[in-house]
Design a protein around this motif. Structure first.
Motif, PDB file in Angstrom:
ATOM      1  N   PHE A 196       0.962  -1.142  -0.231  1.00 59.88           N
ATOM      2  CA  PHE A 196      -0.051  -0.163  -0.069  1.00 59.88           C
ATOM      3  C   PHE A 196       0.794   1.153   0.139  1.00 59.88           C
ATOM      4  N   CYS A 197       2.216   1.018   0.139  1.00 58.60           N
ATOM      5  CA  CYS A 197       2.931   2.362   0.445  1.00 58.60           C
ATOM      6  C   CYS A 197       3.313   3.106  -0.706  1.00 58.60           C
ATOM      7  N   PRO A 198       3.141   4.505  -0.844  1.00 62.97           N
ATOM      8  CA  PRO A 198       3.453   5.179  -2.072  1.00 62.97           C
ATOM      9  C   PRO A 198       5.134   5.479  -2.125  1.00 62.97           C
ATOM     10  N   PHE A 199       5.629   5.306  -1.240  1.00 67.50           N
ATOM     11  CA  PHE A 199       7.129   5.697  -0.699  1.00 67.50           C
ATOM     12  C   PHE A 199       7.645   4.316  -1.570  1.00 67.50           C
ATOM     13  N   ALA A 200       7.212   3.242  -1.180  1.00 65.81           N
ATOM     14  CA  ALA A 200       7.920   2.142  -1.629  1.00 65.81           C
ATOM     15  C   ALA A 200       7.515   1.734  -2.958  1.00 65.81           C
ATOM     16  N   ASP A 220       5.533  -5.770   6.863  1.00 67.97           N
ATOM     17  CA  ASP A 220       4.606  -4.997   7.623  1.00 67.97           C
ATOM     18  C   ASP A 220       5.344  -3.861   8.425  1.00 67.97           C
ATOM     19  N   PRO A 221       5.654  -2.834   8.055  1.00 67.20           N
ATOM     20  CA  PRO A 221       6.247  -1.653   8.701  1.00 67.20           C
ATOM     21  C   PRO A 221       5.817  -1.451  10.062  1.00 67.20           C
ATOM     22  N   TYR A 222       4.611  -1.458  10.388  1.00 61.38           N
ATOM     23  CA  TYR A 222       4.032  -1.372  11.536  1.00 61.38           C
ATOM     24  C   TYR A 222       4.501  -2.443  12.539  1.00 61.38           C
ATOM     25  N   LYS A 223       4.668  -3.579  11.948  1.00 66.83           N
ATOM     26  CA  LYS A 223       5.101  -4.405  13.146  1.00 66.83           C
ATOM     27  C   LYS A 223       6.837  -4.448  13.238  1.00 66.83           C
ATOM     28  N   LYS A 224       7.362  -3.769  12.452  1.00 64.37           N
ATOM     29  CA  LYS A 224       8.821  -3.544  12.350  1.00 64.37           C
ATOM     30  C   LYS A 224       9.717  -5.029  12.525  1.00 64.37           C
ATOM     31  N   PRO A 225       9.406  -5.715  11.606  1.00 62.61           N
ATOM     32  CA  PRO A 225      10.222  -7.330  11.580  1.00 62.61           C
ATOM     33  C   PRO A 225      11.664  -6.557  11.462  1.00 62.61           C
ATOM     34  N   GLY A 235      12.515   1.559  11.027  1.00 64.05           N
ATOM     35  CA  GLY A 235      11.573   0.725  10.582  1.00 64.05           C
ATOM     36  C   GLY A 235      10.597   1.081   9.615  1.00 64.05           C
ATOM     37  N   LEU A 236      11.249   2.181   8.571  1.00 65.17           N
ATOM     38  CA  LEU A 236      10.115   2.390   7.525  1.00 65.17           C
ATOM     39  C   LEU A 236      10.449   1.667   6.238  1.00 65.17           C
ATOM     40  N   VAL A 237       9.325   1.505   5.379  1.00 66.11           N
ATOM     41  CA  VAL A 237       9.592   1.090   4.070  1.00 66.11           C
ATOM     42  C   VAL A 237       9.529   2.032   2.951  1.00 66.11           C
ATOM     43  N   PRO A 238      10.382   2.251   2.035  1.00 63.98           N
ATOM     44  CA  PRO A 238      10.951   1.106   1.360  1.00 63.98           C
ATOM     45  C   PRO A 238      12.466   1.070   2.120  1.00 63.98           C
ATOM     46  N   ALA A 239      13.215   0.063   1.810  1.00 65.07           N
ATOM     47  CA  ALA A 239      14.639  -0.054   2.121  1.00 65.07           C
ATOM     48  C   ALA A 239      15.045  -1.227   1.158  1.00 65.07           C
ATOM     49  N   TYR A 248      18.075   3.119   2.798  1.00 68.22           N
ATOM     50  CA  TYR A 248      16.488   3.511   2.835  1.00 68.22           C
ATOM     51  C   TYR A 248      16.326   4.782   2.644  1.00 68.22           C
ATOM     52  N   GLU A 249      15.160   5.388   2.477  1.00 67.42           N
ATOM     53  CA  GLU A 249      14.550   6.385   2.008  1.00 67.42           C
ATOM     54  C   GLU A 249      14.603   6.571   0.638  1.00 67.42           C
ATOM     55  N   SER A 250      13.334   6.594   0.005  1.00 66.42           N
ATOM     56  CA  SER A 250      12.776   6.504  -1.177  1.00 66.42           C
ATOM     57  C   SER A 250      13.724   7.601  -2.230  1.00 66.42           C
ATOM     58  N   THR A 251      13.814   8.699  -1.818  1.00 67.97           N
ATOM     59  CA  THR A 251      14.297   9.597  -2.650  1.00 67.97           C
ATOM     60  C   THR A 251      15.948   9.240  -2.966  1.00 67.97           C
ATOM     61  N   SER A 405       0.267   5.885  11.796  1.00 68.16           N
ATOM     62  CA  SER A 405       1.813   5.779  11.357  1.00 68.16           C
ATOM     63  C   SER A 405       2.457   6.881  11.816  1.00 68.16           C
ATOM     64  N   GLN A 406       3.853   6.701  11.855  1.00 65.32           N
ATOM     65  CA  GLN A 406       4.890   8.006  11.900  1.00 65.32           C
ATOM     66  C   GLN A 406       4.294   9.047  11.110  1.00 65.32           C
ATOM     67  N   LEU A 407       4.196   8.912   9.944  1.00 66.44           N
ATOM     68  CA  LEU A 407       3.692  10.208   8.897  1.00 66.44           C
ATOM     69  C   LEU A 407       2.330  10.675   9.587  1.00 66.44           C
ATOM     70  N   LEU A 417       7.765  15.292   7.753  1.00 67.76           N
ATOM     71  CA  LEU A 417       7.485  13.944   7.387  1.00 67.76           C
ATOM     72  C   LEU A 417       8.578  13.211   7.902  1.00 67.76           C
ATOM     73  N   PRO A 418       8.301  11.984   8.524  1.00 61.25           N
ATOM     74  CA  PRO A 418       9.281  11.144   8.652  1.00 61.25           C
ATOM     75  C   PRO A 418      10.430  10.579   7.359  1.00 61.25           C
TER      76      PRO A 418
HETATM   77  N1  LIG Z   1      10.432   9.399   3.950  1.00 64.76           N
HETATM   78  C1  LIG Z   1      10.506   8.032   3.707  1.00 64.76           C
HETATM   79  C2  LIG Z   1       8.830   7.685   4.475  1.00 64.76           C
HETATM   80  C3  LIG Z   1       8.606   6.413   4.253  1.00 64.76           C
HETATM   81  C4  LIG Z   1       7.225   5.991   5.221  1.00 64.76           C
HETATM   82  O1  LIG Z   1       6.764   6.887   5.669  1.00 64.76           O
HETATM   83  N2  LIG Z   1       6.850   4.590   4.838  1.00 64.76           N
HETATM   84  C5  LIG Z   1       5.528   4.246   5.730  1.00 64.76           C
HETATM   85  C6  LIG Z   1       4.778   3.250   4.913  1.00 64.76           C
HETATM   86  S1  LIG Z   1       4.109   4.210   3.631  1.00 64.76           S
HETATM   87  C7  LIG Z   1       6.168   3.221   6.774  1.00 64.76           C
HETATM   88  O2  LIG Z   1       7.152   2.580   6.803  1.00 64.76           O
HETATM   89  N3  LIG Z   1       5.529   3.502   7.947  1.00 64.76           N
HETATM   90  C8  LIG Z   1       5.923   2.837   9.197  1.00 64.76           C
HETATM   91  C9  LIG Z   1       5.608   3.592  10.539  1.00 64.76           C
HETATM   92  O3  LIG Z   1       4.855   4.648  10.396  1.00 64.76           O
HETATM   93  O4  LIG Z   1       5.924   2.982  11.401  1.00 64.76           O
HETATM   94  C10 LIG Z   1      10.767   7.504   2.598  1.00 64.76           C
HETATM   95  O5  LIG Z   1      10.708   8.521   1.518  1.00 64.76           O
HETATM   96  O6  LIG Z   1      11.037   6.463   2.326  1.00 64.76           O
END
Ligand SMILES: N[C@@H](CCC(=O)N[C@@H](CS)C(=O)NCC(=O)O)C(=O)O
Length: 418
Positions: A196-200, A220-225, A235-239, A248-251, A405-407, A417-418
């Protein structure tokens, strides 16, 4: 009847009569166990338990109750346990009512409940003893606290609502699922992503555009495996993991894939054109993306049009500098700006339209043509799931549920934003 059965059943026909009786407590009321279980949970809000005494003489116990409007006796300590859920409470005026009752619960040979007022001394001049009657109505007691049946029913309703809530998907669907399956084999280059993640999705699209081989790993980034935290401590996707190296960090990941120099480039050679592309990617990250979430998370219907306008303005700034013919940002090919903005353009129709009434761009407008071209791109189609996945996954944002979410937290607290 158990409490669950009482809550599930229709209220008994003579409930009001019983509630009045158990409020007034005139004379002695004897109740069978069944009557007690049926009616007491509907009236227990009136009474506040004070003590219980076990009889030495026989198989019964006596429970003493004060009218709840007596207030807490002086010196009752406020619970200091930090883990105990704090209730919003307003100090009630004390000693509004002095009525007390006792309930004698016989346990053998059959369970019965005998209810009567606690006897009081008649005043010296023969006046009514204090506490003979309530100093308020039953309606007043009902206003102060809900009875057990009402509280249980509310709890149940909340639980049903919670279960019916939609949440994020943990598996891609549609064409994206086919892509996941095609890229399930172990590979030196691993994308840790969430469907579902737009960054990923940005990084996923870039891999597809470039035709680089990779292994797709759904997390599952909310479970942080552990396999995600190992690469990204936040613990954020994408990586991605490439050999032993992870990042990591989409950009940053988009730039890394570009630097590999494999497949179709997303940046042209000219340094100034490259800088321009990065400038507009920065606009997407700093203006379009946060505005998108502020709009989606807004709960005040009156403020929604303002956010829609704000998003439209930020998108227009990008559209106004895009190549006039397009259909993509710089012309006939997808470049870095397209990849960076595409996931949110796709979510205008899939998420903002159903949840916030976003009006889609005219198909003949520059934005309309751009979105249509993105939707038709193989790389984008291959990383996009069915519409329902997005509708379900973003309900949490649209309802601005706590700790989505963190965002979402960053948006709510006005942080970056994270
Ligand atoms: N700045 C990061 C943002 C990535 C981000 O926020 N990913 C969300 C999923 S859409 C995530 O992993 N959330 C987990 C959390 O909020 O703990 C990027 O560009 O890669």
């Amino acid at each position: 009847m158990s409490l669950e059965q009482v809550v599930a059943a229709q209220p008994p026909a003579d409930l009001e009569e019983w509630r009045r009786r158990l409020f007034m407590v005139e004379g002695t009321i004897v109740m069978s166990e069944d009557d007690w279980n049926t009616y007491w949970p509907y009236i227990d809000n009136v009474w506040s338990h004070r003590s219980t005494q076990k009889s030495k003489k026989g198989p019964f116990v006596t429970h003493y109750y004060d009218c709840r409007l007596k207030g807490r006796p002086p010196g009752t300590p406020v619970n200091q346990d930090p883990n105990k859920k704090k209730r919003k409470r307003t100090a009630r005026e004390r000693d509004l009512c002095e009525m007390k009752i006792k309930i004698i619960e016989a346990t053998a040979p059959i369970r019965t409940f005998t209810i009567e007022k606690v006897k009081r001394e008649i005043g010296v001049n023969g006046e009514e003893p204090a506490g003979e009657y309530h100093r308020h109505t039953l309606e007043e007691s009902d206003r102060i606290k809900r009875n057990t049946v009402q509280r249980q029913a509310l709890k149940l309703e909340k639980e049903i609502k919670r279960v019916q809530q939609k949440t994020y998907h943990k598996k891609a669907s549609g064409l994206a699922l086919q892509t996941v399956k095609r890229h399930s084999k172990p590979n030196d280059l691993k994308l840790f992503s969430s469907c579902f993640c737009p960054f990923a999705q940005r990084v996923w699209i870039a891999l597809e555009v470039k035709g680089i081989n990779y292994q797709y790993i759904e997390v599952d980034p909310y479970k942080k495996p552990a396999n995600l935290l190992e690469i990204n401590p936040r613990g954020l996707v994408p990586a991605i993991k490439h050999g032993d190296w992870g990042c990591y960090e989409s950009t940053v990941l988009l730039e890394y894939l570009e630097d590999l120099g494999v497949g179709q480039p997303l940046l042209v050679q000219h340094p100034q054109v490259r800088a321009n592309s990065r400038l507009w990617c920065d606009h997407i990250n700093r203006h379009i993306v946060p505005t998108f979430y502020r709009y989606l998370q807004e709960q005040d219907p009156e403020k929604i049009p303002e956010h829609a306008e704000e998003l439209r303005v930020e998108i227009d700034k990008l559209v106004n500098v895009a190549d006039a013919v397009g259909p993509f940002f710089m012309g006939p090919y997808i470049t870095l700006v397209d990849v960076s903005v595409a996931p949110w353009f796709l979510r205008l129709r899939r998420v903002l339209q159903p949840y916030r009434g976003w009006l889609p761009a005219d198909v003949n407008s520059r934005l309309g043509m751009w979105i249509a071209a993105l939707e038709a791109s193989e790389a984008i189609k291959n990383t996009t799931s069915d519409d329902a996945l997005y509708v379900d996954s973003y309900e949490r944002y649209a309802e601005n549920r706590p700790d989505t979410s963190q965002l979402a937290n960053a948006i709510n607290s006005g942080r970056g934003l994270p």
